[in-house]
Write a protein that holds these residues in place. Structure first.
Motif, short mmCIF file in Angstrom:
data_model
loop_
_atom_site.label_atom_id
_atom_site.label_comp_id
_atom_site.label_asym_id
_atom_site.label_seq_id
_atom_site.Cartn_x
_atom_site.Cartn_y
_atom_site.Cartn_z
N ALA A 91 -6.37 11.15 8.58
CA ALA A 91 -5.14 10.68 7.94
C ALA A 91 -4.52 11.78 7.09
N ALA A 92 -5.35 12.56 6.40
CA ALA A 92 -4.85 13.64 5.56
C ALA A 92 -4.18 14.72 6.39
N CYS A 102 0.82 -1.22 0.00
CA CYS A 102 0.00 0.00 0.00
C CYS A 102 0.85 1.27 0.00
N VAL A 103 1.91 1.27 0.80
CA VAL A 103 2.79 2.44 0.83
C VAL A 103 3.48 2.62 -0.52
N ALA A 104 3.93 1.52 -1.11
CA ALA A 104 4.59 1.59 -2.41
C ALA A 104 3.62 2.07 -3.50
N GLN A 106 0.79 8.95 2.53
CA GLN A 106 0.35 8.08 3.62
C GLN A 106 -1.15 8.17 3.88
N ALA A 107 -1.77 9.27 3.50
CA ALA A 107 -3.22 9.38 3.67
C ALA A 107 -3.94 8.36 2.79
N ILE A 108 -3.43 8.15 1.59
CA ILE A 108 -3.99 7.14 0.68
C ILE A 108 -3.61 5.75 1.16
N LEU A 161 -4.83 3.68 -6.89
CA LEU A 161 -5.57 4.02 -5.67
C LEU A 161 -6.17 5.42 -5.73
N ALA A 162 -5.46 6.35 -6.32
CA ALA A 162 -5.88 7.75 -6.32
C ALA A 162 -6.51 8.16 -7.65
#
Length: 222
Positions: free
Chosen positions: A192-193, A123-125, A204-206, A141-142
């Motif tokens: 998170a944002a 997820c971070v990657a 990191q929010a995503i 994801l975005a």
């Protein structure tokens, strides 16, 4: 003489049938209360479990994904594999057919721990790679975020946040968030944002949403 003997035998047979009272007669049935047999009664059929006791599921209870199914699901949802899945496969339940000859699909603490590690990795990657892309359709994801460079996620409108959450939940679970649950997830993203901007790691929010959805039972069971 023969005719008289034959008539006598017929008469005796008729009398015997009349005395038995069973041949050729019907037993009346109460239509208001039909007989409790396999046809009209339960018949040994086991009723389905109550859906309220199975998170709304009807029929059999949920089953956890196998290691191979998990790998395929991660690849489909994030567009990239979990690099350490093979090395963690035995701990996640895959049979080695030397000591263990049946794959375990039990959602135990060991499985949860390694899955959490895997979710953080992919997820971070993926989130980091997404925020470097300026064309929305190229993101995974975005994808619902505006075209161009992704800016301060705290400035997204409520409608944009909800659109993102509906897209991600459908991508991970095949079912969109809605109503009160959607509102709760929107609150999670807002927090998170804020933190992501504070530590200057916007991706990191995503990633937080991705990790939460990937470790949710709706992603791991079917």
């Amino acid at each position: 003489m023969r005719r008289l003997l034959l008539l006598a035998l017929v008469a005796l047979g008729t009398a015997a049938c009349d005395q038995s009272g069973s041949s050729g007669t019907l037993t009346p049935v109460d239509v208001q209360q039909p007989p409790d047999d396999d046809l009209h009664g339960n018949g040994g059929v086991v009723p389905l479990p109550d859906p309220e006791q199975q998170d709304g599921r009807v029929g059999r209870s949920a089953r956890r994904l196998t290691v191979d199914q998990l790998g395929a699901s991660i690849q489909t949802a994030l567009g990239q594999p979990w690099s350490k899945l093979s090395s963690r496969a035995a701990s996640l339940g895959r049979a080695d057919y030397a000591l263990v000859n049946a794959e375990s699909t039990e959602a135990n603490l060991v499985f949860a721990k390694f899955l959490d590690d895997g979710a953080r990795e992919v997820c971070v990657a993926r989130a980091s790679a997404d925020l470097k892309l300026t064309v929305a359709k190229d993101r995974v994801l975005a994808r619902t975020l505006p075209e161009g460079t992704v800016g301060d996620l705290r400035k997204l409108t409520d409608a944009q946040v909800r659109e993102l959450l509906v897209y991600l939940s459908t991508r991970f679970w095949g079912s969109p968030l809605h109503d009160e649950e959607l509102t709760r997830w929107a609150g999670l993203f807002t927090q998170a944002a804020i933190r992501a901007e504070t530590i200057k790691k916007r991706d990191q929010a995503i990633a937080v949403l991705c990790i939460a959805m990937m470790t949710d039972s709706r992603f791991l069971t079917y």
